[in-house]
Design a protein around this motif. Sequence first.
Motif, PDB file in Angstrom:
ATOM      1  N   ASP A   1       0.708  -1.773   0.136  1.00  0.00           N
ATOM      2  CA  ASP A   1      -0.154  -0.379  -0.166  1.00  0.00           C
ATOM      3  C   ASP A   1       0.676   1.480  -0.277  1.00  0.00           C
ATOM      4  O   ASP A   1       0.787   2.376  -0.919  1.00  0.00           O
ATOM      5  CB  ASP A   1      -0.583  -0.695   1.484  1.00  0.00           C
ATOM      6  CG  ASP A   1      -1.970  -1.121   1.295  1.00  0.00           C
ATOM      7  OD1 ASP A   1      -1.853  -1.519   0.190  1.00  0.00           O
ATOM      8  OD2 ASP A   1      -2.876  -1.690   2.240  1.00  0.00           O
ATOM      9  N   SER A   2       2.065   1.319   0.680  1.00  0.00           N
ATOM     10  CA  SER A   2       2.894   1.936   0.613  1.00  0.00           C
ATOM     11  C   SER A   2       3.713   2.496  -0.573  1.00  0.00           C
ATOM     12  O   SER A   2       3.713   3.319  -0.879  1.00  0.00           O
ATOM     13  CB  SER A   2       4.274   1.592   1.871  1.00  0.00           C
ATOM     14  OG  SER A   2       4.869   3.379   1.454  1.00  0.00           O
ATOM     15  N   ASP A   3       4.064   1.151  -0.907  1.00  0.00           N
ATOM     16  CA  ASP A   3       4.035   1.639  -2.593  1.00  0.00           C
ATOM     17  C   ASP A   3       3.237   2.302  -3.373  1.00  0.00           C
ATOM     18  O   ASP A   3       3.938   2.938  -4.818  1.00  0.00           O
ATOM     19  CB  ASP A   3       5.347   0.026  -2.979  1.00  0.00           C
ATOM     20  CG  ASP A   3       6.160  -0.311  -2.131  1.00  0.00           C
ATOM     21  OD1 ASP A   3       6.440   0.604  -1.847  1.00  0.00           O
ATOM     22  OD2 ASP A   3       6.625  -1.319  -2.355  1.00  0.00           O
ATOM     23  N   SER A   4       2.365   1.861  -3.187  1.00  0.00           N
ATOM     24  CA  SER A   4       1.511   2.029  -3.904  1.00  0.00           C
ATOM     25  C   SER A   4       1.067   3.961  -4.443  1.00  0.00           C
ATOM     26  O   SER A   4       0.859   4.469  -4.960  1.00  0.00           O
ATOM     27  CB  SER A   4      -0.327   1.713  -4.103  1.00  0.00           C
ATOM     28  OG  SER A   4       0.218   0.368  -4.674  1.00  0.00           O
ATOM     29  N   ASP A   5       0.922   4.273  -3.266  1.00  0.00           N
ATOM     30  CA  ASP A   5       0.343   6.058  -3.036  1.00  0.00           C
ATOM     31  C   ASP A   5       2.322   6.204  -3.208  1.00  0.00           C
ATOM     32  O   ASP A   5       1.233   7.605  -4.028  1.00  0.00           O
ATOM     33  CB  ASP A   5       0.373   5.575  -0.725  1.00  0.00           C
ATOM     34  CG  ASP A   5      -0.837   5.114  -1.123  1.00  0.00           C
ATOM     35  OD1 ASP A   5      -1.498   4.867  -1.718  1.00  0.00           O
ATOM     36  OD2 ASP A   5      -0.962   4.945   0.562  1.00  0.00           O
ATOM     37  N   SER A   6       3.795   5.887  -3.439  1.00  0.00           N
ATOM     38  CA  SER A   6       4.518   6.161  -4.063  1.00  0.00           C
ATOM     39  C   SER A   6       4.527   6.984  -5.114  1.00  0.00           C
ATOM     40  O   SER A   6       4.914   7.597  -5.506  1.00  0.00           O
ATOM     41  CB  SER A   6       5.587   5.385  -2.757  1.00  0.00           C
ATOM     42  OG  SER A   6       6.813   5.934  -3.625  1.00  0.00           O
ATOM     43  N   ASP A   7       4.028   5.679  -5.499  1.00  0.00           N
ATOM     44  CA  ASP A   7       3.729   5.570  -7.261  1.00  0.00           C
ATOM     45  C   ASP A   7       2.462   6.846  -7.702  1.00  0.00           C
ATOM     46  O   ASP A   7       3.145   7.306  -7.950  1.00  0.00           O
ATOM     47  CB  ASP A   7       3.780   3.928  -8.097  1.00  0.00           C
ATOM     48  CG  ASP A   7       4.505   2.886  -7.414  1.00  0.00           C
ATOM     49  OD1 ASP A   7       5.654   3.093  -7.575  1.00  0.00           O
ATOM     50  OD2 ASP A   7       4.107   1.899  -7.792  1.00  0.00           O
ATOM     51  N   LYS A   8       1.856   6.820  -7.364  1.00  0.00           N
ATOM     52  CA  LYS A   8       0.524   7.482  -7.366  1.00  0.00           C
ATOM     53  C   LYS A   8       1.593   9.099  -6.625  1.00  0.00           C
ATOM     54  O   LYS A   8       0.678  10.042  -7.985  1.00  0.00           O
ATOM     55  CB  LYS A   8      -0.517   7.741  -6.360  1.00  0.00           C
ATOM     56  CG  LYS A   8      -1.155   6.593  -6.981  1.00  0.00           C
ATOM     57  CD  LYS A   8      -2.864   5.758  -6.092  1.00  0.00           C
ATOM     58  CE  LYS A   8      -3.563   4.650  -5.753  1.00  0.00           C
ATOM     59  NZ  LYS A   8      -4.549   4.878  -5.031  1.00  0.00           N
ATOM     60  N   ALA A   9       1.711   8.656  -5.958  1.00  0.00           N
ATOM     61  CA  ALA A   9       3.055  10.696  -5.722  1.00  0.00           C
ATOM     62  C   ALA A   9       3.691  11.070  -6.513  1.00  0.00           C
ATOM     63  O   ALA A   9       3.366  12.087  -7.491  1.00  0.00           O
ATOM     64  CB  ALA A   9       3.336  10.901  -4.201  1.00  0.00           C
ATOM     65  N   ASP A  10       4.530   9.820  -7.590  1.00  0.00           N
ATOM     66  CA  ASP A  10       5.520  10.647  -8.277  1.00  0.00           C
ATOM     67  C   ASP A  10       4.389  10.719  -9.686  1.00  0.00           C
ATOM     68  O   ASP A  10       5.544  11.317 -10.565  1.00  0.00           O
ATOM     69  CB  ASP A  10       6.266   9.309  -7.957  1.00  0.00           C
ATOM     70  CG  ASP A  10       6.960   9.059  -7.417  1.00  0.00           C
ATOM     71  OD1 ASP A  10       7.501   9.574  -6.430  1.00  0.00           O
ATOM     72  OD2 ASP A  10       7.438   7.616  -6.744  1.00  0.00           O
ATOM     73  N   SER A  11       3.440   9.706 -10.010  1.00  0.00           N
ATOM     74  CA  SER A  11       2.892  10.087 -11.473  1.00  0.00           C
ATOM     75  C   SER A  11       2.282  11.491 -11.345  1.00  0.00           C
ATOM     76  O   SER A  11       1.910  12.255 -12.209  1.00  0.00           O
ATOM     77  CB  SER A  11       1.998   9.278 -11.928  1.00  0.00           C
ATOM     78  OG  SER A  11       0.847   9.016 -10.469  1.00  0.00           O
ATOM     79  N   GLY A  12       2.155  12.041 -10.487  1.00  0.00           N
ATOM     80  CA  GLY A  12       0.643  12.919  -9.880  1.00  0.00           C
ATOM     81  C   GLY A  12       2.164  14.462 -10.372  1.00  0.00           C
ATOM     82  O   GLY A  12       1.859  15.382 -10.810  1.00  0.00           O
ATOM     83  N   ALA A  13       3.577  14.331  -9.928  1.00  0.00           N
ATOM     84  CA  ALA A  13       4.119  15.015  -9.953  1.00  0.00           C
ATOM     85  C   ALA A  13       5.008  15.734 -11.167  1.00  0.00           C
ATOM     86  O   ALA A  13       5.539  16.232 -11.653  1.00  0.00           O
ATOM     87  CB  ALA A  13       5.578  15.056  -9.104  1.00  0.00           C
ATOM     88  N   SER A  14       4.666  14.375 -12.632  1.00  0.00           N
ATOM     89  CA  SER A  14       5.234  15.002 -13.543  1.00  0.00           C
ATOM     90  C   SER A  14       4.629  15.736 -14.442  1.00  0.00           C
ATOM     91  O   SER A  14       3.580  16.332 -14.181  1.00  0.00           O
ATOM     92  CB  SER A  14       5.034  13.888 -14.730  1.00  0.00           C
ATOM     93  OG  SER A  14       5.527  12.404 -13.955  1.00  0.00           O
TER      94      SER A  14
END
Length: 117
Positions: free
Chosen positions: A104-117
């Motif tokens: 779940d932590s990795d999924s949240d991190s991936d979502k945050a990374d893709s939103g910053a692009s």
Amino acid sequence: MPTVDVYSALANPVRRGLLEGLIDGPRPAGELAGAFSLSRPAVSEHLAVLKRAGLVHEEPRGRHRYYHLRPEPLAEVGDWLHPFEHYWRARMGALRDVLDEISDSDSDSDKADSGAS
């Protein structure tokens, strides 16, 4: 020939592998030996230990010896292990919870990374 207790027989990984090789039915000693990087005499010694423990029985067929699994002595092992099952289920449940949390932590991190692009 002295008897061997089931636990001593199962302590060796080669002997456990031989038992696994007999799950689907009887097999000749040579075929069982072919699954290991051991000499045939070494495998024969392991089969003799399993035989003394009552875990296999030997059937002569012409020039070959077929080995059959005798699962009844394994019930003793199952009975002995049963009280520990609750412990391992609890441990596996705790591990699953940690892995779910990491996922779940990795999924949240991936979502945050893709939103910053």
